[in-house]
Write an enzyme that holds these catalytic residues in place. Structure first.
Site, short mmCIF file in Angstrom:
data_model
loop_
_atom_site.label_atom_id
_atom_site.label_comp_id
_atom_site.label_asym_id
_atom_site.label_seq_id
_atom_site.Cartn_x
_atom_site.Cartn_y
_atom_site.Cartn_z
N CYS A 194 28.99 45.75 49.42
CA CYS A 194 27.49 45.51 49.34
C CYS A 194 26.83 45.90 48.23
CB CYS A 194 27.02 46.55 50.24
SG CYS A 194 25.37 46.51 50.63
N CYS A 201 22.04 53.26 49.03
CA CYS A 201 22.01 53.43 50.26
C CYS A 201 22.75 54.53 51.06
CB CYS A 201 22.09 52.01 50.92
SG CYS A 201 22.06 52.09 52.87
N CYS A 225 26.54 54.07 54.27
CA CYS A 225 28.03 54.18 54.06
C CYS A 225 28.31 54.71 52.83
CB CYS A 225 28.64 53.05 54.54
SG CYS A 225 27.91 51.46 53.83
N GLN A 236 28.04 53.39 72.78
CA GLN A 236 28.91 53.62 71.53
C GLN A 236 28.80 52.56 70.37
OE1 GLN A 236 31.15 55.96 70.49
NE2 GLN A 236 31.48 56.82 72.60
N ASN A 257 30.29 55.18 80.50
CA ASN A 257 31.09 54.49 79.53
C ASN A 257 32.57 54.40 80.02
OD1 ASN A 257 31.66 52.70 77.21
ND2 ASN A 257 32.45 54.40 76.36
N CYS A 306 33.20 63.46 68.15
CA CYS A 306 32.49 62.71 67.16
C CYS A 306 32.38 63.66 65.99
CB CYS A 306 30.96 62.37 67.40
SG CYS A 306 30.07 63.65 68.11
#
Length: 447
Positions: free
Chosen positions: A77, A83, A86, A278, A312, A402
């Site tokens: 990217c 940014c 990520c 998710q 889920n 998480c």
């Protein structure tokens, strides 16, 4: 973090020794002080400049890589480094997994004082174009005469001016510049702070993608017409949010149906545009399969699924066991989980709304008796409910996490205070190219 008034921004050279849990390189100054260097990888020598100082460590960003790691790759990217969406695009995908495994291992050792008997193979799926849910920030910048639509920059005070994004699903990636132009043409362009996106399966009316426009003032007719036209042109469902979550309502189509299927279990989950699902659809299916494997589900089992959300895990489990009980803190999600059970013809799934951070000793489901326990808590973990649960009689516990630190803390409690054994654990790459670590652990009672 306390910062000095004067910041020495003289470039300096540093050898990178390690990687932090948030993806920055770690260097040591001559006096032993740590420096966390954005954009640097272990084994590299870089030129960097300080961006912040504190008593215990400094922060810096890479200016030039003098000696590159063999695991460095060219970021895909153009916005990488600016940014904040990520931070690991410059690291080979295989090494990203190893770094996340190391984070999990170190948290188990340092916080939980436990070690799994067996490390599971990491679960991976697509490296790019996987993100089906997220939030773009929106900011009108008068000096640039432009409206920015994107994720927050590494400095969260600013919005990244995105022209592309390779982690979001293709339909969203394709319209980022168009979204900026759309908002810029609205009368309310300075009153739209965010756009949320979420995607399910395509239907006859639209391609499964929904956009939620948060607006701080009522929209004029021309703005409503422009948003609806954008939805029709791209086959996106358009929702408006003038206030809180309950204010979200469709603009176009009139009554869009959001849902995604889990084919291995013949389950379809319906959801609303701000519901939690998710992020990574492919990894989600693999994760459900591994969870069932680790639970060792049997046809006669009763399973307790805590922090169950929309169902889920609960509804696929209902296809395999005698009965499953799901408990979730958000009443709206519980209502939709019940609707999903009916929609899928699953009469053996029950759902309860309960704040699992509070005393639940009075709850009827608490002492109903179960064979296995599944937990999928938020970042804060599950310590409050684990300390209340009567774990006697359970055959296995599977914990989907998480946040490795809270998993490690709760694993330490189960092993060191409640007499369970950590049989297996591993990472699941739900968020490739980021430093986020998703993991799973299985416990059995000793003896």
């Amino acid at each position: 973090m306390a910062r000095s008034r004067r910041l020495d921004q003289t470039p300096f050279s540093a050898d990178i020794l390690d990687l932090t849990h948030d993806g920055r390189g770690v260097a040591r100054l001559a006096d032993g002080k740590a420096v966390f260097v954005a954009g640097a990888l272990p084994g590299e020598r870089v030129t960097a400049v300080r961006t912040a100082r504190s008593r215990h460590f400094d922060e810096a960003t890479t200016l030039e890589v003098l000696q590159a790691s063999p695991h460095r790759v060219t970021p895909r990217c153009a916005h990488f480094g600016v940014c904040g969406g990520c931070v690991l695009q410059h690291l080979d995908a295989g090494q990203q997994i190893l770094a996340k495994q190391r984070v999990l291992r170190e948290n188990f050792e340092r916080i939980g004082h436990v070690t799994p008997e067996r490390w599971l193979e990491p679960l991976v799926d697509r490296e790019w174009g996987y993100r089906r849910k997220g939030r773009f920030s929106v900011r009108r910048v008068e000096k640039k005469d432009k409206t920015l639509v994107g994720f927050r920059e590494r400095d969260p005070r600013f919005v990244a001016d995105l022209h592309e994004c390779h982690t979001v699903i293709a339909p969203i990636a394709a319209v980022i510049p168009a979204l900026s132009a759309l908002v810029d043409g609205l009368a309310a362009r300075s009153q739209i702070p965010q756009i949320e996106f979420i995607a399910g399966d395509a239907t006859a009316d639209f391609d499964g993608v929904a956009l939620v426009f948060r607006h701080l003032q009522p929209l004029v007719e021309s703005d409503l017409a422009a948003l609806a036209a954008f939805g029709r042109a791209h086959r996106f469902a358009i929702f408006l949010q003038p206030g809180g979550i309950d204010s979200v309502h469709p603009l176009w189509p009139e009554a869009p149906s959001l849902a995604f299927r889990l084919p291995p279990w013949d389950v379809e989950l319906r959801f609303r545009p701000l519901d939690f699902i998710q992020v990574n659809a492919g990894l989600n299916e693999t994760m459900i399969a591994r969870t069932m494997e680790l639970l060792d589900v049997q046809p006669g089992d009763r399973v307790l699924d805590l922090f169950c959300g929309l169902g889920n895990f609960t509804l696929p489990l209902a296809r395999r066991v005698r009965e499953v009980v799901g408990v979730e803190g958000e009443a709206g999600l519980v209502a939709r989980a019940r609707e999903n059970a009916v929609h899928n013809g699953l009469a053996n799934a029950q759902f309860f709304a309960a704040d699992l951070t509070q005393d639940q000793s009075h709850a009827p489901w608490m002492r109903a008796g179960f064979d296995t326990l599944l937990l999928d808590p938020p970042r804060s973990g599950a310590d409050a409910v684990l300390r209340q649960l009567p774990l006697k009689g359970l055959r296995r516990i599977v914990y989907v996490s998480c946040h490795p630190a809270s998993l490690a803390r709760d694993a330490g409690y189960l092993v060191n205070e409640r007499g369970w054994t950590l049989r297996a654990a591993g990472v699941m790459d739900m968020f490739p190219q980021t430093a986020h670590v998703e993991s799973i652990a299985m416990f059995e009672k000793q003896g």
